[in-house]
Design a protein around this motif. Structure first.
Motif, PDB file in Angstrom:
ATOM      1  N   ASP A 128       0.855  -1.244  -0.316  1.00  0.00           N
ATOM      2  CA  ASP A 128      -0.066  -0.197   0.172  1.00  0.00           C
ATOM      3  C   ASP A 128       1.009   1.272   0.093  1.00  0.00           C
ATOM      4  O   ASP A 128       2.329   1.222   0.390  1.00  0.00           O
ATOM      5  CB  ASP A 128      -0.785  -0.171   1.311  1.00  0.00           C
ATOM      6  N   ILE A 129       0.435   2.153  -0.418  1.00  0.00           N
ATOM      7  CA  ILE A 129       1.070   3.782  -0.243  1.00  0.00           C
ATOM      8  C   ILE A 129       1.822   3.998   1.071  1.00  0.00           C
ATOM      9  O   ILE A 129       0.516   4.147   1.699  1.00  0.00           O
ATOM     10  CB  ILE A 129       0.033   4.887  -1.096  1.00  0.00           C
ATOM     11  N   HIS A 130       2.709   3.860   1.195  1.00  0.00           N
ATOM     12  CA  HIS A 130       3.094   4.568   2.777  1.00  0.00           C
ATOM     13  C   HIS A 130       3.762   6.200   2.420  1.00  0.00           C
ATOM     14  O   HIS A 130       4.215   6.370   1.681  1.00  0.00           O
ATOM     15  CB  HIS A 130       4.757   4.111   3.368  1.00  0.00           C
ATOM     16  N   LEU A 131       3.177   6.987   3.509  1.00  0.00           N
ATOM     17  CA  LEU A 131       3.604   8.375   3.635  1.00  0.00           C
ATOM     18  C   LEU A 131       5.145   8.021   3.558  1.00  0.00           C
ATOM     19  O   LEU A 131       5.907   7.477   5.228  1.00  0.00           O
ATOM     20  CB  LEU A 131       2.393   9.151   3.936  1.00  0.00           C
ATOM     21  N   PRO A 132       6.060   9.632   3.701  1.00  0.00           N
ATOM     22  CA  PRO A 132       7.457   9.942   4.640  1.00  0.00           C
ATOM     23  C   PRO A 132       6.737  10.177   5.262  1.00  0.00           C
ATOM     24  O   PRO A 132       6.140  11.471   5.907  1.00  0.00           O
ATOM     25  CB  PRO A 132       7.619  11.186   3.515  1.00  0.00           C
TER      26      PRO A 132
END
Length: 160
Positions: free
Chosen positions: A10-14
């Motif tokens: 899944d998309i991981h935020l920085p």
């Protein structure tokens, strides 16, 4: 299509951006602010020392006994002490006679300069050869007040 993408996550935020360490521009700004603050503090202290030296000199001028016969010596001594507090000692301590008069009249307008040189020459004569005709102290008090006001002391200091 679902079967061919099992290794995708899944998309991981920085991570959130931290305020520390600051960018180099902030370090330069902090250094500049510190330098300006230091300069301001030193300028204020120097200005206060100047004002203190001038106040002390004016107070000593007010204490001179203008009715007595010792006021020429007291006035000359006060101006010499003030000059040694205002200016570098090496520039002032060895001045005498004409050099001392020239030093005192620096910064005066031409008409004031001529009148001052003439008046102060009479005062210096009175210092070493008392005359039967005493000098009137009023013009000398005014000259001293003018000099103490106009002379800008670069180093400040106390009178000894």
């Amino acid at each position: 299509m679902q079967a061919s993408m099992p290794e995708l996550r899944d998309i991981h935020l920085p991570e959130p951006v931290s305020f520390w360490p600051p960018a180099p521009g902030w370090w330069l700004l902090a250094l500049l602010a510190f330098a300006l603050l230091t300069f301001a503090v030193l300028a204020i202290r120097r200005w206060r020392r100047r004002r203190q030296a001038q106040r002390q000199a004016k107070a000593l001028l007010a204490q001179i006994d203008w009715q007595g016969d010792q006021w020429p010596r007291e006035l000359n001594s006060l101006l010499k002490r003030a000059a040694m507090a205002y200016f570098p000692l090496n520039d002032v301590a060895s001045l005498h006679s004409g050099q001392w008069r020239e030093f005192l009249c620096q910064g005066l307008a031409d008409k004031q300069r001529e009148a001052f040189l003439e008046d102060y020459a009479r005062l210096q004569t009175q210092l070493y050869q008392p005359q039967t005709d005493p000098l009137s102290p009023e013009p000398y008090r005014r000259w001293a007040e003018l000099w103490l006001k106009q002379a800008l002391p670069p180093k400040g200091g106390d009178y000894v």
